[in-house]
Scaffold this motif. Structure first.
Motif, PDB file in Angstrom:
ATOM      1  N   ILE A 249       0.843  -1.206   0.000  1.00  0.00           N
ATOM      2  CA  ILE A 249       0.000   0.000   0.000  1.00  0.00           C
ATOM      3  C   ILE A 249       0.874   1.250   0.000  1.00  0.00           C
ATOM      4  N   TYR A 250       1.858   1.267   0.886  1.00  0.00           N
ATOM      5  CA  TYR A 250       2.702   2.467   0.970  1.00  0.00           C
ATOM      6  C   TYR A 250       3.516   2.682  -0.291  1.00  0.00           C
ATOM      7  N   LYS A 251       3.948   1.559  -0.883  1.00  0.00           N
ATOM      8  CA  LYS A 251       4.687   1.675  -2.131  1.00  0.00           C
ATOM      9  C   LYS A 251       3.823   2.360  -3.161  1.00  0.00           C
ATOM     10  N   PHE A 252       2.558   1.979  -3.165  1.00  0.00           N
ATOM     11  CA  PHE A 252       1.637   2.524  -4.154  1.00  0.00           C
ATOM     12  C   PHE A 252       1.358   3.992  -3.887  1.00  0.00           C
ATOM     13  N   ILE A 253       1.061   4.330  -2.645  1.00  0.00           N
ATOM     14  CA  ILE A 253       0.649   5.719  -2.415  1.00  0.00           C
ATOM     15  C   ILE A 253       1.812   6.695  -2.396  1.00  0.00           C
TER      16      ILE A 253
ATOM     17  N   GLN B 115       4.491   6.438  -4.374  1.00  0.00           N
ATOM     18  CA  GLN B 115       4.913   6.536  -5.769  1.00  0.00           C
ATOM     19  C   GLN B 115       6.419   6.586  -6.035  1.00  0.00           C
ATOM     20  N   THR B 116       7.196   6.953  -5.048  1.00  0.00           N
ATOM     21  CA  THR B 116       8.631   7.051  -5.313  1.00  0.00           C
ATOM     22  C   THR B 116       9.311   5.769  -4.875  1.00  0.00           C
ATOM     23  N   LYS B 117      10.522   5.580  -5.374  1.00  0.00           N
ATOM     24  CA  LYS B 117      11.283   4.420  -4.911  1.00  0.00           C
ATOM     25  C   LYS B 117      11.812   4.706  -3.521  1.00  0.00           C
ATOM     26  N   ALA B 118      11.832   3.674  -2.716  1.00  0.00           N
ATOM     27  CA  ALA B 118      12.256   3.873  -1.340  1.00  0.00           C
ATOM     28  C   ALA B 118      13.742   4.180  -1.249  1.00  0.00           C
ATOM     29  N   THR B 119      14.063   5.172  -0.434  1.00  0.00           N
ATOM     30  CA  THR B 119      15.470   5.438  -0.169  1.00  0.00           C
ATOM     31  C   THR B 119      15.885   4.527   0.987  1.00  0.00           C
ATOM     32  N   LYS B 120      17.163   4.587   1.335  1.00  0.00           N
ATOM     33  CA  LYS B 120      17.652   3.774   2.448  1.00  0.00           C
ATOM     34  C   LYS B 120      16.854   4.066   3.715  1.00  0.00           C
ATOM     35  N   ARG B 121      16.591   5.355   3.911  1.00  0.00           N
ATOM     36  CA  ARG B 121      15.883   5.738   5.123  1.00  0.00           C
ATOM     37  C   ARG B 121      14.454   5.206   5.126  1.00  0.00           C
ATOM     38  N   GLU B 122      13.836   5.261   3.956  1.00  0.00           N
ATOM     39  CA  GLU B 122      12.471   4.770   3.881  1.00  0.00           C
ATOM     40  C   GLU B 122      12.425   3.250   4.064  1.00  0.00           C
ATOM     41  N   GLU B 123      13.454   2.559   3.511  1.00  0.00           N
ATOM     42  CA  GLU B 123      13.535   1.114   3.713  1.00  0.00           C
ATOM     43  C   GLU B 123      13.552   0.806   5.199  1.00  0.00           C
ATOM     44  N   TYR B 124      14.335   1.609   5.910  1.00  0.00           N
ATOM     45  CA  TYR B 124      14.428   1.434   7.359  1.00  0.00           C
ATOM     46  C   TYR B 124      13.052   1.647   7.976  1.00  0.00           C
ATOM     47  N   PHE B 125      12.382   2.671   7.476  1.00  0.00           N
ATOM     48  CA  PHE B 125      11.039   2.990   7.940  1.00  0.00           C
ATOM     49  C   PHE B 125      10.090   1.817   7.692  1.00  0.00           C
ATOM     50  N   TYR B 126      10.179   1.263   6.475  1.00  0.00           N
ATOM     51  CA  TYR B 126       9.316   0.128   6.140  1.00  0.00           C
ATOM     52  C   TYR B 126       9.578  -1.051   7.073  1.00  0.00           C
ATOM     53  N   GLU B 127      10.889  -1.328   7.286  1.00  0.00           N
ATOM     54  CA  GLU B 127      11.254  -2.517   8.059  1.00  0.00           C
ATOM     55  C   GLU B 127      10.895  -2.384   9.524  1.00  0.00           C
ATOM     56  N   ASN B 128      11.119  -1.167  10.065  1.00  0.00           N
ATOM     57  CA  ASN B 128      11.057  -1.062  11.520  1.00  0.00           C
ATOM     58  C   ASN B 128       9.873  -0.292  12.083  1.00  0.00           C
ATOM     59  N   ILE B 129       9.451   0.716  11.356  1.00  0.00           N
ATOM     60  CA  ILE B 129       8.398   1.546  11.923  1.00  0.00           C
ATOM     61  C   ILE B 129       7.031   1.104  11.437  1.00  0.00           C
ATOM     62  N   LEU B 130       6.991   0.775  10.156  1.00  0.00           N
ATOM     63  CA  LEU B 130       5.725   0.395   9.559  1.00  0.00           C
ATOM     64  C   LEU B 130       5.004  -0.737  10.296  1.00  0.00           C
ATOM     65  N   PRO B 131       5.731  -1.847  10.613  1.00  0.00           N
ATOM     66  CA  PRO B 131       5.020  -2.953  11.249  1.00  0.00           C
ATOM     67  C   PRO B 131       4.348  -2.542  12.549  1.00  0.00           C
ATOM     68  N   GLN B 132       4.857  -1.440  13.162  1.00  0.00           N
ATOM     69  CA  GLN B 132       4.257  -1.033  14.415  1.00  0.00           C
ATOM     70  C   GLN B 132       3.025  -0.146  14.247  1.00  0.00           C
ATOM     71  N   LYS B 133       2.849   0.333  13.022  1.00  0.00           N
ATOM     72  CA  LYS B 133       1.668   1.163  12.783  1.00  0.00           C
ATOM     73  C   LYS B 133       0.434   0.293  12.910  1.00  0.00           C
ATOM     74  N   SER B 134      -0.556   0.775  13.606  1.00  0.00           N
ATOM     75  CA  SER B 134      -1.778  -0.019  13.701  1.00  0.00           C
ATOM     76  C   SER B 134      -2.534   0.115  12.392  1.00  0.00           C
ATOM     77  N   ILE B 135      -3.433  -0.839  12.167  1.00  0.00           N
ATOM     78  CA  ILE B 135      -4.212  -0.821  10.930  1.00  0.00           C
ATOM     79  C   ILE B 135      -4.951   0.508  10.818  1.00  0.00           C
TER      80      ILE B 135
END
Ligand SMILES: Nc1ncnc2c1ncn2[C@@H]1O[C@H](COP(=O)(O)OP(=O)(O)OP(=O)(O)O)[C@@H](O)[C@H]1O
Ligand SMILES: [Mg+2]
Length: 351
Positions: free
Chosen positions: A70-74, A76-96
């Motif tokens: 979903i985040y990849k879609f919304i 639209q940009t390719k993930a930078t290193k920082r965003e990858e970190y965000f995806y790996e570590n912060i995203l899973p903690q976001k509640s639905i």
């Protein structure tokens, strides 16, 4: 928050509850098979740990994969290193719920963008239609007179000069239209910079009155500055452009005003920084339904009358552009049968 608040069920809580329920069930069943008191405890412990770990892990992976999509879609940009970190570590903690909000926000933003595009498209279509229409009238008129002259009227001393004069008027109208369009497109593109200077606004108004005195005299309209506001007030603005604003407003007031009417300019100091200038007439006024659109390009309140008088509906659009380019505002007050007042603000100048 209760344990079973389904709205904010995190993968961890969900796994915990599932593992707990299955472990208890298993423990109870184990009591029937083997009635040693340790058995249910051991069964409970093992079931809980296994179920919790497996379930939590799969759930996390599953949800995280979906959310990442979903985040990849919304974004639209390719993930930078920082965003990858965000995806790996912060995203899973976001509640639905949080993800839901992010998506909603994104959808609203997209909707807004689409609406702006639609409005622009509509504006462009209308503009082209109006432009074609405005050009057609004088072109047909010129064409008509020239054709008639060529068809023999040229030899007729009764009409030849008159027809040529009319053709020439049509050309003047075209030239004026093109000049106005040129002016508007320059203002819109922001290409012409404002050259600010300090001057007394009343002096400029008097210049304009002087220039338009013939038009006013033809209708016996009296041009004046409001009593009590004659004391020179300095403003800081682009003088030639403000002159054009005043010319357009006074020209309208005279053009649409009643015979033997009055046009009055009032100048007021609003506060330490702003001056308010108002051009009022006692003409026919403008009906309320037109007031909000009067500053649009080509908009005319009374099409048939305005056409007879010869306007193109660009005057007020130019006024608005010039005043807004100064970072100021323009407004109109009007009542049918009473008259109209067009006012605008300017920065106060210092001597
Ligand atoms: N002082 C006024 N009194 C009554 N109606 C007015 C007045 N000023 C403007 N209007 C109305 O607003 C419309 C738009 O004015 P605007 O100056 O933009 O165009 P125009 O005068 O028709 O053409 P242009 O100024 O391009 O020659 C006019 O056609 C007229 O209907
Ligand atoms: Mg006008």
């Amino acid at each position: 928050m209760s344990l079973l608040d389904t709205k904010n069920l995190s993968p961890r809580l969900l796994s915990f509850i599932t593992a707990l329920v299955i472990a208890i069930a298993n423990a109870i069943m184990s009591m029937f098979i083997n009635n040693k008191w340790q058995t249910p405890l051991v069964v409970f412990g093992i079931t809980f740990i296994v179920i919790y770990s497996v379930y939590h892990y799969t759930l996390q992976k599953f949800i995280y994969r979906k959310i990442k999509l979903i985040y990849k879609f919304i974004y639209q940009t390719k993930a930078t290193k920082r965003e990858e970190y965000f995806y790996e570590n912060i995203l899973p903690q976001k509640s639905i719920d949080e993800v839901n909000n992010d998506v909603k926000e994104w959808a609203a933003q997209k909707k807004n963008e689409i609406e702006i595009l639609k409005a622009n498209e509509q504006f462009r279509k209308e503009f082209l239609m109006n432009l074609a229409h405005e050009l057609r009238t004088p072109i047909f008129s010129v064409q008509g007179y020239v054709d008639t002259l060529l068809g023999g009227a040229l030899q007729d001393p009764e009409v030849n000069i008159k027809f040529l004069t009319n053709a020439s008027k049509g050309i003047d109208r075209l030239v004026r239209l093109v000049d106005d369009l040129d002016e508007i497109s320059k203002l819109e593109s922001g290409k012409i910079p404002l050259i600010q200077e300090t001057f007394a606004i009343q002096d400029l108004i008097k210049d304009v009155y002087e220039e338009l005195s013939l038009n006013a005299k033809a209708k016996e309209i009296n041009l004046s500055i409001k009593k009590g506001t004659e004391r020179p007030i300095l403003v800081n603005a682009d003088k030639p452009k403000i002159k054009q604003v005043i010319v357009n407003l006074v020209e309208n007031a005279v053009k649409y005003g009643n015979e033997q009417g009055a046009v009055i300019a009032g100048c007021y100091e609003v506060d330490d920084k702003h001056v308010y200038i108002e051009i009022s007439d006692d003409g026919p006024g403008i009906a309320e339904e037109h007031l909000s659109r009067i500053f649009e390009r080509f908009y005319r309140a009374d099409r048939s009358r305005a056409r007879a008088i010869g306007g193109t509906g660009l005057g007020l659009a130019i006024v608005k552009h010039i005043i807004e380019a100064h970072g100021q505002t323009v407004n109109v007050r009007s009542k049918p049968g009473v008259g109209s007042s067009f006012g605008f603000t300017l920065d106060k100048g210092t001597a």
